[in-house]
Design an enzyme around this catalytic site. Structure first.
Site, PDB file in Angstrom:
ATOM      1  N   LYS A  59      -9.787   0.340  -2.191  1.00  0.00           N
ATOM      2  CA  LYS A  59     -10.152  -0.220  -0.782  1.00  0.00           C
ATOM      3  C   LYS A  59     -11.582   0.087  -0.381  1.00  0.00           C
ATOM      4  O   LYS A  59     -12.158   1.156  -0.561  1.00  0.00           O
ATOM      5  CB  LYS A  59      -9.106   0.610   0.126  1.00  0.00           C
ATOM      6  N   CYS A  98      -4.284  -3.541   4.030  1.00  0.00           N
ATOM      7  CA  CYS A  98      -4.089  -2.990   5.367  1.00  0.00           C
ATOM      8  C   CYS A  98      -5.046  -3.000   6.444  1.00  0.00           C
ATOM      9  O   CYS A  98      -5.430  -4.048   6.941  1.00  0.00           O
ATOM     10  CB  CYS A  98      -3.506  -1.698   5.248  1.00  0.00           C
ATOM     11  N   GLU A 109       0.774  -1.122   0.095  1.00  0.00           N
ATOM     12  CA  GLU A 109       0.082   0.125   0.147  1.00  0.00           C
ATOM     13  C   GLU A 109       0.964   1.030  -0.175  1.00  0.00           C
ATOM     14  O   GLU A 109       1.951   1.299   0.550  1.00  0.00           O
ATOM     15  CB  GLU A 109      -0.763   0.125   1.293  1.00  0.00           C
TER      16      GLU A 109
END
Length: 557
Positions: A364, A414, A299
């Site tokens: 995301k 993440c 990321e």
């Protein structure tokens, strides 16, 4: 000299409150030790067995002596504060001590709520079972509210090295948490019951044996369930079966320096990942490393939008051409409606092919409040100067899967890996491999170790190999039994090049995980309702006394 009115009031307050504090010191001390023990079960300590001690002690606090509902909440709050404050200090490095302590306090409210409910049900037969259900209910609640929840600190994630981990194959993190606290509370019940029985005289001991059947059965059931699940997990971990093998690489390019300043190092971070990929390509050509089918970058490995910036795109294409494989690039991409006054963006993983450039993407879907975006921006921006550092990210709406070299890869970027639904939806949508691109440059090694446990549990939960790629580490390749096949060090440039297997099986947790969690939550709620209806746990003592007298009169008639 005559005593003043203020001094008199202070003396009277001390005389009234002092003995109460002294009376509560043992329970307060045990609550503090319990909270510290639970924290020690998580990395960087990783003493998984300390969680058993933690909940056994908490069970003793909540079931011994006269406990009011407020008292149960108070002890739960102390337990929660002592747990969360040392668990989350890495947050202070990002936003300062006040938000860290505020978050710890908010999260401690959930164990406080558990303590209140536990006192309400503690007189029910089989209290360890009801306690375990209530703990599951509060973990579900803390993972849901506020602002989407904060699952960090879910007990199941502390058990990735324990014998209970195989239960993740059946019911994910919620079942592991439930099993751990059930064993702990049952152990406490056994010890307390046996000690109480032993203190009686010989005649009383002979007439009334200790009530150990239900706690013993609970412990036996948990151990039996874990034992039955273990062969499935072990078989997956040793690579048995005919799943096709592929080689994947994870690149950890590192950043010039840790902290929020990494955002000002965007070009240097991109260059680092290009450079490390070129080193991998050199090793492949020299025969020192196998040719990967795909490469995973972390990321924020390209915070320069490679779609809008030709220079960044050229550098990524150079790396992809050199390694002759698609690269999953973690980038920041302008979202629809972007402008200087409204810089909305997607935290995106782009599949960058050597010949064609970007071919697929994952935006995301679960973005982090107070980090990637600021809820109630006009309000919170007035409370802290750090609020202005929150981003303007908006969630994506994809299915959590990208195609890279013909491989369906599930992406949980993440923060997303903490949430049960993210990996589950990816696998249910066809992912045969899970990737966790992360950016830990703004945190520390302890946080990275804690986050790595999420990937370990997801591997067992969904019977998938998991590739974790971090900007600063810790990057790792995790087998479906939860063990690390290989890993990098912290804060160093490195790459991993490892053969894994593409898997298509659906575990019970993948198929039925939400139903398992729903059943555990329902168990806790049903115990609370039973206590409210039959034990009068929420009825004032004055009214309970009147009701009891009336009932006695009816019985006399």
């Amino acid at each position: 000299m005559a005593e003043t009115a203020a001094e008199s009031r202070l003396r009277q307050f001390g005389q009234k409150v002092g003995p109460k504090i002294v009376d509560r010191l043992p329970a307060l001390s045990v609550s503090i030790v319990a909270g510290l023990a639970l924290c020690a079960s998580f990395p960087p300590f990783g003493w998984w067995f300390a969680a058993i001690v933690a909940f056994a002690l908490l069970g003793w606090v909540l079931t011994r002596g006269a406990r009011s509902l407020a008292g149960g909440a108070g002890y739960g709050l102390v337990f929660g504060l002592v747990f969360y404050i040392p668990l989350l200090p890495w947050i202070s490095g990002l936003v300062g001590p006040v938000p860290w302590l505020a978050l710890s306090f908010v999260e401690a409210l959930f164990p406080a709520l558990f303590g209140l409910a536990a006192v309400a049900v503690r007189r029910l037969p089989g209290w360890p079972l009801w306690f375990a259900g209530l703990w599951s209910a509060q973990e579900w609640l803390k993972s849901t509210v506020p602002f989407g929840g904060f699952p960090w600190g879910v007990v199941g994630f502390s058990q990735t090295e324990s014998p209970l981990l195989p239960l993740a194959y059946v019911g994910g993190a919620p079942l592991v948490s439930f099993a751990l606290v059930l064993v702990s509370f049952s152990f406490a019940a056994l010890v307390v019951e046996i000690i109480t029985w032993w203190r009686r005289d010989a005649a009383a001991r002979a007439d009334t044996p200790p009530s150990v059947v239900l706690p013993g059965l609970s412990i036996a059931a948990v151990l039996l369930g874990s034992t039955l699940a273990w062969p499935h997990v072990r078989q997956a971990g040793v690579g048995a079966g005919d799943e096709p093998p592929v080689t994947v690489a994870a690149v950890q390019g590192n950043v010039p320096r840790l902290g929020l300043d990494f955002n000002a190092q965007r070009r240097a971070v991109l260059d680092n990942h290009v450079r490390e990929t070129l080193r991998l390509a050199d090793d492949v050509r020299a025969g020192r490393a196998p040719q990967p089918m795909l490469v995973v970058w972390p990321e924020n490995s390209s915070d320069i939008d490679p779609i809008a910036n030709a220079d960044a795109a050229q550098e990524i294409s150079k790396a992809a051409d050199s390694i002759n494989a698609p690269i999953l690039v973690g980038g920041v991409v302008a979202a629809p409606g972007y402008s200087r006054s409204n810089p909305v963006s997607n935290n995106t993983v782009l599949v960058w092919n050597p010949e064609t450039g970007p071919s697929d993407r994952h935006d995301k879907r679960i973005v982090q409040p107070f980090g990637e975006y600021l809820p109630w921006r006009s309000f919170f921006s007035k409370l802290s100067s750090y609020a202005d550092r929150a981003g303007f990210f908006v969630p994506g709406d994809g299915d959590g899967v990208v195609q890279a070299a013909g491989v369906p890869v599930g992406i949980t970027t993440c923060w997303e890996v903490i949430f049960d639904r993210a990996a589950r939806e990816s696998v249910r949508n066809g992912a045969q491999l899970l990737a966790v691109p992360s950016n830990n440059a703004t945190f520390n090694q302890a946080m990275s170790e804690q986050q790595l446990t999420f990937g370990k549990l997801r591997a067992v939960e969904h019977d998938r190999y998991v590739v974790v790629a971090g900007t600063t580490g810790i990057s790792a390749v995790i087998a479906p039994d939860g063990h690390e096949i290989t890993r990098t060090g912290w804060f160093e440039p490195a790459y991993l090049d490892q053969q894994v297997r593409l898997k298509t099986t659906m575990t019970p947790a993948t198929r039925f995980g939400p139903y398992v969690e729903g059943a555990l939550v329902a168990l806790g709620v049903s115990g609370l309702l039973w206590a409210m209806l039959h034990n009068g746990a929420f009825v004032p003592a004055r009214l309970r006394g009147r009701r009891s007298t009336a009932d006695d009169d009816k019985g006399a008639r």
